[in-house]
Design an enzyme around this catalytic site. Structure first.
Site, PDB file in Angstrom:
ATOM      1  N   ASP A   9      68.337   0.687 -12.023  1.00  0.00           N
ATOM      2  CA  ASP A   9      67.526   0.941 -10.835  1.00  0.00           C
ATOM      3  C   ASP A   9      68.263   0.288  -9.673  1.00  0.00           C
ATOM      4  O   ASP A   9      68.268  -0.935  -9.546  1.00  0.00           O
ATOM      5  CB  ASP A   9      66.129   0.330 -11.023  1.00  0.00           C
ATOM      6  CG  ASP A   9      65.283   0.371  -9.754  1.00  0.00           C
ATOM      7  OD1 ASP A   9      65.740   0.955  -8.745  1.00  0.00           O
ATOM      8  OD2 ASP A   9      64.168  -0.178  -9.764  1.00  0.00           O
ATOM      9  N   LYS A  72      71.109   0.528   0.737  1.00  0.00           N
ATOM     10  CA  LYS A  72      70.627   1.834   0.293  1.00  0.00           C
ATOM     11  C   LYS A  72      70.124   2.683   1.467  1.00  0.00           C
ATOM     12  O   LYS A  72      70.191   3.909   1.423  1.00  0.00           O
ATOM     13  CB  LYS A  72      69.500   1.618  -0.719  1.00  0.00           C
ATOM     14  CG  LYS A  72      69.044   2.852  -1.456  1.00  0.00           C
ATOM     15  CD  LYS A  72      68.067   2.427  -2.530  1.00  0.00           C
ATOM     16  CE  LYS A  72      67.499   3.594  -3.296  1.00  0.00           C
ATOM     17  NZ  LYS A  72      66.588   3.124  -4.356  1.00  0.00           N
ATOM     18  N   GLU A 170      63.281   8.253  -9.128  1.00  0.00           N
ATOM     19  CA  GLU A 170      62.565   7.019  -9.451  1.00  0.00           C
ATOM     20  C   GLU A 170      61.129   7.242  -9.925  1.00  0.00           C
ATOM     21  O   GLU A 170      60.745   6.702 -10.965  1.00  0.00           O
ATOM     22  CB  GLU A 170      62.614   6.063  -8.249  1.00  0.00           C
ATOM     23  CG  GLU A 170      64.009   5.468  -8.103  1.00  0.00           C
ATOM     24  CD  GLU A 170      64.354   4.956  -6.720  1.00  0.00           C
ATOM     25  OE1 GLU A 170      63.435   4.880  -5.877  1.00  0.00           O
ATOM     26  OE2 GLU A 170      65.524   4.621  -6.477  1.00  0.00           O
ATOM     27  N   ASP A 192      55.254   5.756  -5.151  1.00  0.00           N
ATOM     28  CA  ASP A 192      56.344   4.782  -5.278  1.00  0.00           C
ATOM     29  C   ASP A 192      56.758   4.280  -3.893  1.00  0.00           C
ATOM     30  O   ASP A 192      57.477   4.959  -3.174  1.00  0.00           O
ATOM     31  CB  ASP A 192      57.519   5.458  -6.006  1.00  0.00           C
ATOM     32  CG  ASP A 192      58.701   4.518  -6.206  1.00  0.00           C
ATOM     33  OD1 ASP A 192      58.662   3.373  -5.723  1.00  0.00           O
ATOM     34  OD2 ASP A 192      59.677   4.946  -6.855  1.00  0.00           O
TER      35      ASP A 192
END
Lengths: 602, 232
Positions: A9, A72, A170, A192
């Site tokens: 992850d 990210k 994800e 999420d």
């Protein structure tokens, strides 16, 4: 036996690595600290020094320009997407367009290169703990990541020396982890909210098939935004001239994050920083905090409604709602999710670990385990090409199950034209300019013919990673047509190759840098202890002389970069101070015994 | 070298032309007709670009199909074809898995939706309609005229108090359109059944199919445009 496949992850705030054993996924913790989460922070304190994780995060204030957090957010983006706030925070290579490049110590780094350091640290951790090589991985990405962002993630894996077998979304990964022990059927929504990205996915579960019906989200929305919001509020109390100072901003953001976390359990807390030696502090209640971050939470609701609509469902059709991502610990988020879906959300699994666990489950599926489970995921954004007039013609609709292909016929407009260009886009808007440019393609080597005669069939394939591949065939000759690709915000294959070569050149330097930092840290600790000892213990002049010489030698070595010499001199100093340390220890034990005796007597 | 800005001739999904040329299996060299798995050695075999979607699904060519059965079939085939199942297989098998799953996904997406299925049926029979239908079906002319007028007014008075009334009217008309669409969907189903049972001549049914689908496309676009305006 084939190597094990690992699940990673690669998060905005934290990253994790997990593996599957006997069908059970497990996250791998740091052997020294016991932490599962590796802060996604990379710091370059010196020209040849690289730190990753908590030690890097500790340098965020001191080396704010050389410490990259939340990289990210920049994956697969162009310079034109970099915000003013980003420019205040980091130094970028000064160009108007093209892939984002950070400028650090006179070198440039693309986001995939920075991310590769995080992946390498995870790889190193797993190899240390399990004593086996880590070569093949599954990496998770936000479901709403576009093609460029996915490619950037895959490039990061390659740069870290990993074979990325699959990119998994994800929320879908999280549903795999949930589905594992529950054997659920029916419709579930996975909400999420991570550090920097938001996804909502609606799935249908049926006998081990996890079919994604619709997904939506925002790849620049997360807990980071809450922190920035609270930091801005705190800085209202700071002198106006200091509010944009990178150190002050860094402190305020860290303080805001701490307050956000505390307010999950308490009703009120204080947020404080030090500006120019003066303390700036404001009390913050949960109610106030919720008012501050409400607009951020509300921004997640539109995508939730759209995903439900796209899935052809209403909230009442849902059987379960699952919360994923650290930001779903915020009570306001839980309340709003419960309100919009009319269900108490599931939180049984640790929201920070569930994605990595799911990645490990998918890794198990790819290695031939979990034969009953299968993931059917979708492309999150429509894919199209620019047509005359700047309109985007859709060739693959969003929420189409992947892999999927579409075909398009191209021809020439002018006699003897030998090349045709086309522009591929992703997004939901009508006009090409409002969507994200993925790449420009050029069909070359077309036989010179009258205009309109050539027939070149282009096949667009979106693979199981959600990544686009393009091939072309000349319908007349049946021969494969060459296609040149120019990614709009990505690295061309040659770039990745070059960076890999460079990183091999630097591999030795990287290792040396780490060894140097570790040696310096150990030396520092011993030097501090020695100075303390010299002050406190009774030392003969001869002893003092020997020790002080050893201290001077070690301090001089620490200014250099030879880690072997630092190690040697650290050991030498350790040797000459050991008798002293023993003496102090004995003295303190005797003192302790003495005081006890007095107490006993008294 | 002359290049030209973008431009394409036609867009079409994996077409309906049925390929019947036999092809040889990459694993055992057996020459067989297009199929998902080689009937000689069971290796996964790449489908040609153009195949019949009913064939892919292994279903009879019936328009009034059982959507639950279709889904079950889709899941069953996905379990065998999906790239996740071929991660450790030879390159040829992996490539075939990608191609076949892509075709399967396209076939399922087309057949599960009655409108898409109807449109596909038209292309199979060499017919087509424009999906962005701008031609007003005569039966709807009055309603459409009224809606367009109100939408224009709404754009003019946006934000003003009068907008609230217009919105209410338009929302009511959206309801009318929804009912209309429901009726059209029912007619579509009836036509499907008529086709399957051979109740009426194919030519008449194709004409009817075309007319119903055009009207649905029109109502769909209009509803979408209205929803967009009302969201502002």
């Amino acid at each position: 036996m084939e190597d094990r496949i690992f699940g990673i992850d690669l998060g905005t705030t934290n990253s994790l690595i997990a593996y599957s054993e006997g069908g059970t996924p497990r996250v791998i913790t740091d052997p020294e600290t016991g932490e599962a989460l590796l802060p996604s922070v990379v710091s370059f304190p010196g020209p040849d020094e690289i730190l990753v994780g908590a030690p890097a995060r500790a340098l965020a204030v001191e080396h704010s320009l050389e410490t990259i957090a939340s990289v990210k957010r920049f994956m697969g983006l162009g310079m034109e997407h970099v915000t003013v706030a980003d420019r205040e925070r980091y130094a970028f290579v000064d160009v108007a367009a093209g892939v984002v490049r950070f400028q650090i110590h006179g070198r440039t780094y693309t986001p995939p290169e920075i991310s590769a350091h995080i992946l390498k640290a995870l790889k190193h951790r797993a190899e240390t703990v399990l004593g086996e090589p880590v070569r093949r991985v599954v990496i998770t990405v936000p479901a709403y990541f576009n093609d460029s962002q996915r490619q950037a993630t895959r490039d990061a894996g390659r740069l870290a020396g990993l074979e990325v077998l699959r990119l998994v979304n994800e929320p879908t990964a999280a549903s795999l982890a949930y589905g594992l022990d529950k054997r659920n059927q029916g419709h579930i929504a996975v909400y999420d909210l991570g550090g920097g990205t938001f996804d909502i996915s609606i799935l249908k579960l049926h006998e081990g098939i996890f079919e994604v019906l619709a997904t939506n989200g925002d790849t620049r929305l997360g807990g980071d935004d809450m922190d920035r919001c609270v930091a801005a509020w705190l800085l209202e109390a700071a002198p106006a001239g200091m509010r944009r100072d990178p150190d002050v901003l860094g402190q305020a953001t860290a303080a805001a994050e701490g307050a956000k976390i505390r307010l999950t359990d308490v009703e009120e807390t204080a947020v404080a920083i030090t500006v120019d030696g003066a303390r700036v502090e404001r009390p913050l209640t949960r109610v106030q905090f919720e008012a501050l971050v409400l607009p951020i939470v509300e921004r997640t609701l539109g995508p939730c409604r759209q995903a439900l609509r796209d899935a052809g469902l209403t909230a009442a059709d849902l059987d379960e709602v699952v919360l994923v991502g650290g930001s779903t610990r915020v009570p306001l988020v839980r309340r709003r999710v419960q309100e919009i879906f009319g269900r108490v959300p599931h939180t049984e699994l640790n929201p920070e670990e569930v994605v990595a666990l799911g990645a490990a489950v998918q890794a198990g599926v790819l290695s031939g385990g979990h034969r009953d489970m299968l993931l059917l995921d979708v492309v999150p954004l429509s894919l199209g090409i620019e047509t005359v007039g700047g309109v985007m013609e859709r060739i693959v609709e969003r929420n189409t199950t992947i892999p999927v292909t579409a075909r398009q016929m191209f021809t020439t407009f002018v006699d003897n034209q030998t090349a045709v260009d086309f522009h591929v886009l992703q997004g939901e808007r009508e006009l090409a300019k409002d969507n994200r440019s993925l790449a420009r393609f050029k069909l070359r080597g077309i036989q010179p013919q009258p205009a309109g005669l050539p027939r070149i069939e282009v096949t667009f394939i979106i693979d199981a990673n959600g990544i686009l591949n393009v091939t072309a065939i000349d319908q007349r000759t049946g021969r494969e047509q060459s296609v040149d690709v120019k990614p709009s915000y990505g690295l061309a294959d040659e770039d990745v190759e070059r960076m890999l070569e460079e990183s091999f050149d630097h591999a030795e330097a990287d290792v040396d840098a780490r060894l140097l930092i570790e040696a310096r840290n150990d030396a520092d600790a011993l030097l501090r202890a020695t100075h303390k000892t010299l002050r406190e213990a009774s030392v003969t002049p001869a002893e003092r002389d020997v020790i002080e010489t050893a201290v001077r030698d070690l301090e001089a070595a620490c200014d250099g970069t030879d880690h072997n010499r630092i190690r040697e001199l650290t050991e030498a100093l350790d040797k000459v101070t050991t008798p002293l340390a023993h003496r102090i220890m004995d003295a303190s034990i005797q003192e302790a015994l003495q005081s006890r005796r007095i107490e006993e007597v008294g | 070298m002359v290049t030209h800005p973008t431009g394409s001739v036609t867009a079409r999904p994996d077409g309906p032309l049925v390929a019947t040329h036999p092809s040889s299996c990459w694993q055992c060299n057996a020459e067989t007709a297009p199929e998902l798995f080689c009937s000689a050695c069971d290796a996964i075999k790449p489908l040609p670009a153009q195949v019949d979607y009913f064939d892919v699904m292994g279903l009879p060519r019936r328009l009034a199909l059982d959507e639950e059965a279709l889904r079950a079939r889709y899941y069953q085939l996905s379990r065998r074809l999906h790239p996740d199942r071929y991660q450790t297989s030879p390159e040829r098998a992996r490539a075939a898995s990608l191609v076949n799953t892509a075709v399967l996904n396209r076939a399922y997406r087309t057949l599960r939706d009655p409108v898409e299925r109807g449109l596909y049926w038209l292309t199979v029979h060499g017919e087509s309609i424009s999906r962005n239908n701008k031609q007003v079906p005569p039966e709807l002319a009055e309603l459409v005229f009224d809606i367009q007028e109100k939408l224009q007014e709404l754009r003019a008075v946006r934000g003003a108090e009068a907008a609230a009334d217009l919105r209410r009217d338009l929302e009511a008309e959206q309801g009318v359109l929804l009912t209309r669409r429901g009726a059209l969907m029912q007619r579509l189903q009836d036509t499907f059944v008529a086709w399957d049972t051979g109740a009426r001549p194919a030519e008449a049914l194709l004409r009817e199919l075309k007319q119903i689908l055009s009207e649905i496309a029109y109502v769909r676009t209009l509803s979408r445009d209205m929803a967009r305006e009302l969201e502002h």
